[in-house]
Design a protein around this motif. Structure first.
Motif, short mmCIF file in Angstrom:
data_model
loop_
_atom_site.label_atom_id
_atom_site.label_comp_id
_atom_site.label_asym_id
_atom_site.label_seq_id
_atom_site.Cartn_x
_atom_site.Cartn_y
_atom_site.Cartn_z
N HIS A 19 0.84 -1.21 0.00
CA HIS A 19 0.00 0.00 0.00
C HIS A 19 0.88 1.25 0.00
CE1 HIS A 19 -3.58 -2.45 0.86
NE2 HIS A 19 -2.75 -3.17 1.61
N THR A 20 1.96 1.20 0.79
CA THR A 20 2.88 2.34 0.85
C THR A 20 3.52 2.58 -0.51
OG1 THR A 20 3.32 1.93 3.19
CG2 THR A 20 4.99 3.17 1.99
N GLU A 21 3.95 1.51 -1.15
CA GLU A 21 4.60 1.64 -2.46
C GLU A 21 3.64 2.25 -3.49
OE1 GLU A 21 6.41 -1.96 -3.93
OE2 GLU A 21 7.56 -2.24 -2.09
N PHE A 22 2.40 1.78 -3.46
CA PHE A 22 1.42 2.29 -4.41
C PHE A 22 1.20 3.79 -4.20
CE2 PHE A 22 -2.94 3.22 -5.76
CZ PHE A 22 -2.88 2.79 -7.07
N LEU A 23 1.05 4.17 -2.92
CA LEU A 23 0.79 5.58 -2.59
C LEU A 23 1.96 6.47 -3.02
CD1 LEU A 23 -0.86 7.77 -1.05
CD2 LEU A 23 0.37 7.07 1.02
N LEU A 24 3.19 6.02 -2.68
CA LEU A 24 4.35 6.87 -2.98
C LEU A 24 4.60 6.96 -4.50
CD1 LEU A 24 6.62 5.94 0.05
CD2 LEU A 24 5.40 8.07 -0.36
N GLY A 25 4.27 5.90 -5.21
CA GLY A 25 4.35 5.96 -6.68
C GLY A 25 3.36 6.98 -7.20
N ARG A 26 2.18 6.96 -6.62
CA ARG A 26 1.10 7.86 -7.07
C ARG A 26 1.43 9.35 -6.83
NH1 ARG A 26 -4.01 8.10 -8.27
NH2 ARG A 26 -5.38 9.40 -7.03
N VAL A 27 2.17 9.63 -5.72
CA VAL A 27 2.48 11.04 -5.44
C VAL A 27 3.72 11.51 -6.21
CG1 VAL A 27 1.46 10.90 -3.14
CG2 VAL A 27 3.93 10.71 -3.38
N GLY A 28 4.37 10.60 -6.94
CA GLY A 28 5.45 11.03 -7.83
C GLY A 28 6.86 10.79 -7.31
N LEU A 29 7.04 9.83 -6.40
CA LEU A 29 8.40 9.50 -5.95
C LEU A 29 9.25 9.08 -7.15
CD1 LEU A 29 10.42 8.76 -3.62
CD2 LEU A 29 9.45 6.45 -3.72
N ARG A 30 10.45 9.65 -7.26
CA ARG A 30 11.30 9.27 -8.39
C ARG A 30 12.77 9.50 -8.09
NH1 ARG A 30 8.64 13.81 -9.35
NH2 ARG A 30 9.90 15.68 -9.72
N GLN A 31 13.61 9.04 -8.99
CA GLN A 31 15.07 9.15 -8.85
C GLN A 31 15.48 10.59 -8.63
OE1 GLN A 31 17.72 7.20 -11.39
NE2 GLN A 31 17.00 5.24 -10.65
N GLY A 32 16.51 10.78 -7.80
CA GLY A 32 17.09 12.10 -7.61
C GLY A 32 16.42 12.92 -6.52
N MET A 33 15.33 12.41 -5.96
CA MET A 33 14.61 13.21 -4.93
C MET A 33 15.36 13.23 -3.60
SD MET A 33 10.54 12.53 -5.18
CE MET A 33 9.52 13.69 -6.09
N GLN A 34 15.16 14.34 -2.88
CA GLN A 34 15.64 14.48 -1.50
C GLN A 34 14.43 14.14 -0.61
OE1 GLN A 34 18.99 16.04 -0.85
NE2 GLN A 34 19.05 15.38 -2.99
N VAL A 35 14.57 13.09 0.22
CA VAL A 35 13.43 12.58 0.98
C VAL A 35 13.77 12.52 2.46
CG1 VAL A 35 11.94 10.56 1.30
CG2 VAL A 35 12.68 11.18 -1.00
N ALA A 36 12.79 12.84 3.32
CA ALA A 36 12.97 12.64 4.76
C ALA A 36 11.90 11.65 5.24
CB ALA A 36 12.82 13.97 5.50
N ASP A 37 12.34 10.65 6.03
CA ASP A 37 11.41 9.66 6.62
C ASP A 37 11.46 9.89 8.13
OD1 ASP A 37 9.90 7.49 7.36
OD2 ASP A 37 11.37 5.98 6.76
N ILE A 38 10.36 10.40 8.68
CA ILE A 38 10.35 10.80 10.10
C ILE A 38 9.71 9.70 10.94
CG2 ILE A 38 9.73 12.66 11.71
CD1 ILE A 38 11.45 13.61 9.31
N GLY A 39 10.41 9.31 12.03
CA GLY A 39 9.96 8.15 12.83
C GLY A 39 10.19 6.89 12.02
N CYS A 40 11.41 6.75 11.52
CA CYS A 40 11.72 5.71 10.52
C CYS A 40 11.80 4.31 11.11
CB CYS A 40 13.04 6.04 9.82
SG CYS A 40 14.47 5.98 10.93
N GLY A 41 11.87 4.20 12.45
CA GLY A 41 11.96 2.87 13.06
C GLY A 41 13.21 2.15 12.62
N THR A 42 13.06 0.89 12.23
CA THR A 42 14.22 0.10 11.82
C THR A 42 14.52 0.26 10.33
OG1 THR A 42 12.75 -1.79 11.65
CG2 THR A 42 14.00 -1.60 13.68
N GLY A 43 13.87 1.23 9.71
CA GLY A 43 14.27 1.65 8.37
C GLY A 43 13.65 0.87 7.21
N ASN A 44 12.57 0.16 7.46
CA ASN A 44 12.01 -0.66 6.37
C ASN A 44 11.56 0.18 5.18
OD1 ASN A 44 12.32 -3.26 7.54
ND2 ASN A 44 10.66 -2.77 8.96
N VAL A 45 10.86 1.28 5.45
CA VAL A 45 10.44 2.13 4.33
C VAL A 45 11.63 2.95 3.82
CG1 VAL A 45 8.84 3.92 3.53
CG2 VAL A 45 8.07 2.25 5.23
#
Ligand SMILES: C[S@@+](CC[C@H](N)C(=O)[O-])C[C@H]1O[C@@H](n2cnc3c(N)ncnc32)[C@H](O)[C@@H]1O
Length: 268
Positions: free
Chosen positions: A29-55
């Motif tokens: 579900h996460t992959e589908f959503l992030l694809g839909r919002v336009g995640l792509r190569q070269g982006m600067q991304v922050a993952d907040i509350g990343c836990g053990t880093g799975n996403v």
């Protein structure tokens, strides 16, 4: 983390297996959503509350060597585990930062995408954390949050132990001024911090077999001490519930409806 924020679940190596199971359930579900919002190569991304880093690790693979992922968590044990996972995948475009979601210390106006999953429900001031995330975004950057709602679960055939397990989490979150019904609050929080929401959607995983079904008893075991300390139950009751739910989880005669997840995104 503020003094009144207390994280209920295990961290580091102890909690890694549970988070891996959680990820197996939610990642499609996460992959589908992030694809839909336009995640792509070269982006600067922050993952907040990343836990053990799975996403985070998956994000690093998507943005590639021309992109960068900064992954924040307030727990050093989680970050050590996340670092080990990233090293095993030989990812070198990911950095882990120990900081609070309220004040990440990351540069403002710098990220194309800021993401969090199952973080805000643990916070006493979720709107402040969303405001911080909004500040991290470049103009036109995207904020994506995924949060659960523990109030609409089911087991069929019905199981009192299953229902009680989720009632305990809701009661503890009320005592701690956190919100395990966070999913339904997200839209209002985004509006409070001045974001114009692009989309809100929901899904509810249903599980009939496999190790994923163990998520329910494993999470209960991790939170046992917190429930007992809060005076909500006894070790005896928890042990009985864990045994009953485990029996349901290892058979195929029941369907578990686990917490519904709200997915929301907005552009700055
Ligand atoms: C349920 S885990 C989710 C981890 C990850 N996002 C995922 O979906 O696999 C929540 C994480 O939030 C972190 N956390 C809790 N309170 C925090 C805070 N105030 N600031 C930063 N991280 C926090 C916890 O340490 C934990 O790793």
């Amino acid at each position: 983390m503020t003094q009144d924020d207390r994280y209920t679940l295990a961290t580091g190596e102890l909690g890694a297996y549970r988070l891996e199971i959680l990820n197996r359930i939610h990642m499609p579900h996460t992959e589908f959503l992030l694809g839909r919002v336009g995640l792509r190569q070269g982006m600067q991304v922050a993952d907040i509350g990343c836990g053990t880093g799975n996403v985070s690790n998956w994000l690093a693979q998507q943005v590639g060597s021309s992109g960068l992922v900064l992954s924040v968590d307030s727990s050093s044990a989680q970050l050590q585990q996340a670092q080990r996972n990233a090293e095993a995948l030989t990812l070198n475009n990911i950095k882990f930062v120990e900081a609070s979601a309220y004040k990440t210390g990351l540069p403002y106006n710098s990220f194309d995408l800021v993401y969090c999953r199952f973080l805000l429900m643990h916070l006493t001031r979720p709107a402040d954390a969303v405001d911080e995330m909004r500040s991290l975004l470049k103009p036109n950057g995207v904020l994506v949050c995924e949060e659960a709602d523990f109030s609409c679960v089911f087991c069929d055939p019905p199981s009192p132990a299953y229902n009680r397990r989720f009632e305990l989490f809701l009661a503890l979150s009320d005592i701690r001024n956190q919100n395990f019904r966070m999913g339904i609050r997200l839209y209002r929080i985004f509006q409070e911090v001045g974001l114009t929401v692009s989309e809100v959607s929901m899904y509810q995983p249903t599980i009939i077999r496999g190790e994923e079904k163990r998520l329910v008893d494993l999470t209960l075991s991790e939170a046992a001490d917190a429930f007992i300390e809060a005076g909500l139950t006894t070790r005896e009751e928890i042990d009985k519930m864990v045994a009953q739910i485990k029996t349901l989880a290892t058979g195929e005669n029941t369907v578990f409806g686990i917490p519904r997840v709200t997915q929301i995104w907005a552009r700055k």
